[in-house]
Design an enzyme around this catalytic site. Structure first.
Site, mmCIF file in Angstrom:
data_model
loop_
_atom_site.group_PDB
_atom_site.id
_atom_site.type_symbol
_atom_site.label_atom_id
_atom_site.label_comp_id
_atom_site.label_asym_id
_atom_site.label_seq_id
_atom_site.Cartn_x
_atom_site.Cartn_y
_atom_site.Cartn_z
ATOM 1 C CB CYS A 12 -0.181 -12.381 -3.148
ATOM 2 S SG CYS A 12 0.679 -13.573 -2.079
ATOM 3 C CB CYS A 38 8.010 -12.919 -1.045
ATOM 4 S SG CYS A 38 7.240 -11.488 -1.837
#
EC number: 5.1.1.7
Length: 274
Positions: free
Chosen positions: A218, A72
Site C-alpha cells: 500500500c 492510492c
C-alpha cells in the site's frame, strides 16, 4: 456490457484500470464490487481514468468493497506509467479527489510520485474527538495475548494508523485490522499498519487496507509510516518501506512533501463482460 480494461500492480497491490476517456458508461457499486471480486476479475482497487483538458487526466479510486478512496499511491504510479506509455511524456499529472499528483517516469518500470504534505492534526485525520494523534493509546493484542498500546494517526490523502512493534508477525492483522478500521475514533474508517524499524533506512510493514483488507502493498501506508517514523526520529528523511514482494523508497523533502518511488508491473490488456 463489454469493457476494455488494464490490469497492473505495484509490488502485488493490484488494480483494474478502466479508461473512460474512450468508453462512455457508468458503473454502479455492485458492478465495482463484482469486478474487484477475485472469483471474477479480482483486484485491491478499481481505477477510472477520465478526461481533463488542463492536465493529463482525472482518476477515481474505488476499494474492493465499492467505497471511494481519496488517494492510492501505487494506483497513481500505475496510471502514470500507463499514460506515459500512451503519450511518450515522462511527467504525468493526475487529479484525484485528494488533489493533484505529479509523477515522474524514471525508466525500468520505476515511477516516482509526489504525494504532498501530510496532515497530522486531529481534525484533518479526521478523528471523532480531539486526541494527540502521535499517541492514540489504542490497544492491540498479539498472538500471545500481550497488550500493546499506541497508534500514530497520519492523513496522506486518506487516514492511516501506524503501530510500531517489535515483531509484525506476532499479530493477527486479519483479526485486528477490521476492528481498528471500524474503530469509533475514525469516522471515515482508516488503514492499519504494523511496522518494525529495522534500521534508520528500513522499515518492514504489514497493512490492512481500508475497504480492501489485507494487501501485499500500500503506497499511502508506506508514506504514512515513513512520516510517523520521521516525526519520532526513528529513520532518515529517505527510507525504504519493505512489503512482501519488495520495497518502496519514501523521501520527505525540505517542504515536508512526501515522494514515493517504486516499481510498477507490465500492463496487461483485459476484457470485462458485465
Amino acid at each position: 456490457m463489454d469493457i476494455k480494461a488494464f490490469k497492473m500492480d505495484g509490488l502485488g497491490n493490484d488494480f483494474v484500470i478502466i479508461d473512460q476517456r474512450s468508453q462512455d458508461f457508468n458503473l454502479d457499486k455492485d458492478q465495482i464490487i463484482k469486478i474487484c471480486d477475485r472469483s471474477f476479475i479480482g483486484c485491491d482497487q478499481l481505477i477510472l481514468i477520465k478526461k481533463n483538458k488542463e492536465i493529463d487526466a482525472n482518476v477515481e479510486f474505488f476499494n474492493s468493497d465499492g467505497s471511494i478512496s481519496g488517494a492510492c499511491g501505487n494506483g497513481t504510479r500505475c496510471v502514470a506509467d500507463l499514460l506515459s506509455k500512451e503519450s511518450g511524456k515522462k511527467e504525468i499529472t493526475l487529479l484525484t479527489t485528494s488533489g493533484s499528483l505529479k509523477s515522474k517516469i524514471l525508466g525500468n518500470n520505476l515511477v516516482e510520485t509526489e504525494i504532498g504534505i501530510p496532515k497530522v492534526n486531529w481534525q484533518e485525520i479526521p478523528l471523532s474527538k480531539q486526541l494527540d494523534t502521535q499517541d492514540l493509546k489504542i490497544e492491540i493484542i498479539d498472538r500471545n495475548n500481550t497488550k500493546h498500546i499506541g497508534g500514530i494517526a497520519i492523513n496522506v490523502g486518506n487516514p492511516h494508523i501506524i503501530f510500531f512493534v517489535d515483531d509484525i508477525e506476532a499479530f493477527d492483522l486479519k483479526n485486528i485490522g477490521p476492528k481498528i478500521e471500524n474503530h469509533p475514533l475514525f469516522p471515515e474508517k482508516c488503514n492499519v499498519t504494523l511496522a518494525k524499524v529495522i534500521n534508520r533506512n528500513l522499515i518492514k510493514v504489514k497493512v490492512w487496507e481500508r475497504g480492501a483488507g489485507l494487501t501485499k502493498a500500500c503506497g499511502t501506508a508506506a508514506c504514512a509510516t515513513a512520516v510517523a517514523a520521521n516525526i519520532n526520529n526513528l529513520v532518515e528523511k529517505t527510507t525504504d518501506i519493505e512489503f512482501v514482494l519488495g520495497s518502496l523508497t519514501i523521501s520527505i523533502d525540505e517542504r515536508n512533501s512526501i515522494h514515493m518511488k517504486g516499481p510498477v508491473s507490465d500492463i496487461k490488456n483485459i476484457n470485462i463482460k458485465l
